[in-house]
Write an enzyme that holds these catalytic residues in place. Structure first.
Site, PDB file in Angstrom:
ATOM      1  N   LYS A   1       0.843  -1.195   0.000  1.00  0.00           N
ATOM      2  CA  LYS A   1       0.000   0.000   0.000  1.00  0.00           C
ATOM      3  C   LYS A   1       0.877   1.243   0.000  1.00  0.00           C
ATOM      4  CE  LYS A   1      -3.759   0.153   0.206  1.00  0.00           C
ATOM      5  NZ  LYS A   1      -4.702   0.311  -0.922  1.00  0.00           N
TER       6      LYS A   1
ATOM      7  N   HIS B   1      -9.764  -7.715  -4.175  1.00  0.00           N
ATOM      8  CA  HIS B   1      -9.563  -6.603  -3.237  1.00  0.00           C
ATOM      9  C   HIS B   1      -9.988  -7.017  -1.827  1.00  0.00           C
ATOM     10  CE1 HIS B   1     -11.643  -3.163  -1.164  1.00  0.00           C
ATOM     11  NE2 HIS B   1     -10.462  -2.620  -1.355  1.00  0.00           N
TER      12      HIS B   1
END
Ligand code: GKR
Ligand code: MG
Length: 435
Positions: free
Chosen positions: A197, A330
């Protein structure tokens, strides 16, 4: 199996101070649990990301689900659509954190339907003695592989006051620290790929973080970076030029289908064929045609929580196959019910060849309420359990404990931006792209 009751329970879990482009995770994350009770006394379970409006919607929908057979998904969908008939363009506040391309009204019905569908499949499976993966058409793979989900992170393990949790991973605000986090997560769970991330530090530092991970894990470790649209088209191109040989795919570097298309076209013109992935610019079926026109994404991260459930996710897989799009998955912060739903649908979806994202390693074990505690990955993967339905049992006392936690805490709709302003930088804005 005829449904005699639908229970909707908001619950909370502690969450460490993980950083992302919009801000920082709050000390707790809320989820919604849906239980469908059958007339045989068995229960099926579904889980969804929390929002105050969705909780109210599901509570209002609940009485109308009673009497429907758990196999009759069309009847369940009619009830959900009926609930939104006069108001189908409301924006769910959960999306506030990522409002880079504004309104996504088409996600409201799929988000409300999803946990009921999962619970209905679980109840049907338990009642018939078959697994959810079999109700989805049967497994195309026996095990589902997950990726290590790495975050820049402040010190702290989540929770507040007397409820502060141990900080398993420590601070990770530098390339060295986040690479250490990667090593620890991979050594603990055996993951064979990395989802990283980004969108938090200067792009040069994020590039350096990827390079350090590459040095640590060698040439064969697939690495993806996801800055959640924190970069302009120009910055995205520059990062892709630098990392073209390091990345498995490039996830949501910039906002919108046209923006992603621009990045793709510029890279192809330079001979760089790096697949672009999304869970932001293509999040519903109606966006697929425009995405194809722009060649915006080559990998879609499906997520049954907002694509409309497990069957809709397998249908997405079919569409991806037809158009030569890759499929990954996801994840948001979640419990075991979602983890098992993700595992069953990934096992049933042929197109889903990439390792699945999961936040599950970040869940504090004390918050899990599946019987047997936190589910353990083996070599970074999970086998489909033999037990019927989703294959897990729910500890009702544990569920009640997490509901009481929800009632105690002041946090409701996710607010990464506000928490960033309150705890890290009072002048923080949610303005994207940042670089
Ligand atoms: O938990 O901070 C987070 C993630 O950034 C999450 O909210 C995203 O939805 O995992 C996500 C993603 O892949 O974009
Ligand atoms: Mg993403």
């Amino acid at each position: 199996m005829k449904i005699t009751q639908m229970n909707v329970t908001p619950i909370a879990m502690a969450d460490p101070p993980l950083r992302n482009a919009p801000g920082i995770h709050e000390p707790y994350v809320n989820r919604i649990i849906v239980e469908l009770v059958g007339e045989n006394g068995l229960s099926g379970w579904g889980e969804q990301a929390y929002s105050t409006t969705l909780l109210a919607d599901l509570q209002a929908i609940a009485p109308h689900i009673v009497g429907i057979d758990s196999t009759d998904q069309a009847a369940i969908m009619r009830v959900v659509e009926g609930h939104f008939a006069d108001d189908d363009d409301r924006i769910d506040p959960i999306l506030r954190n990522f409002r880079t391309d504004v309104r996504k009204p088409g996600m409201t019905i799929p988000r409300a339907f999803s946990p009921i569908e999962v619970a209905a499949l679980d109840l049907t499976g338990r009642s018939l003695g078959v697994r959810v993966v079999d109700l989805l058409g049967g497994p195309v793979r026996d095990r589902v592989s997950f990726s290590a989900y790495l975050f820049y992170k402040h010190a702290g393990g989540g929770g507040e006051g007397e409820d502060k949790r141990p900080d398993e991973y420590g601070e990770a605000m530098t390339p060295e620290q986040v690479t250490r986090q990667a090593r620890q997560m991979i050594d603990t769970h055996g993951f064979k790929s990395i989802k990283f991330k980004g969108g938090v530090l200067e792009p040069a530092l994020e590039i350096e973080s990827v390079r350090q991970m590459r040095a640590e894990f060698g040439p064969d470790m697939p690495i993806r970076i996801d800055p959640n649209c924190a970069w302009t088209v120009e910055t995205s191109i520059k990062v892709a030029q630098d990392l073209q040989n390091e990345l498995e795919y490039f996830e949501d570097p910039t906002a919108s289908i046209p923006g992603m298309g621009e990045v793709r076209a510029a890279l192809l013109a330079q001979g760089i064929d790096l697949p672009q992935a999304t869970n932001m610019c293509v999040t519903e079926f109606s966006q697929i045609p425009e995405s194809l026109q722009h060649d915006a994404v080559q990998v879609i991260l499906g997520d049954h929580h907002y694509w409309g459930g497990l069957r809709a996710t397998t249908q997405l897989g079919r569409i991806c196959e037809v158009f030569g799009i890759g499929m990954s998955m996801h994840s948001n912060t979640h419990f075991a019910i979602s983890l098992m739903a993700m595992t069953h649908v990934a096992a049933a979806t042929r197109a889903l060849t990439y390792d699945v994202d999961t936040h599950y390693p970040w869940l504090d074990a004390g918050d899990e309420f599946a019987v047997g505690g936190k589910i353990r990955f083996e070599d970074g993967s999970l086998a489909i359990p033999d037990a019927p339905g989703l294959g897990i049992e729910i500890d009702r006392a544990g569920l009640q404990r997490q509901h009481e936690l929800f009632l105690r805490i002041p946090y409701r709709d996710r607010d990464d931006v506000g928490h960033m302003q309150r705890t890290v930088d009072p002048n923080w804005t949610e303005h994207l792209p940042r670089w």
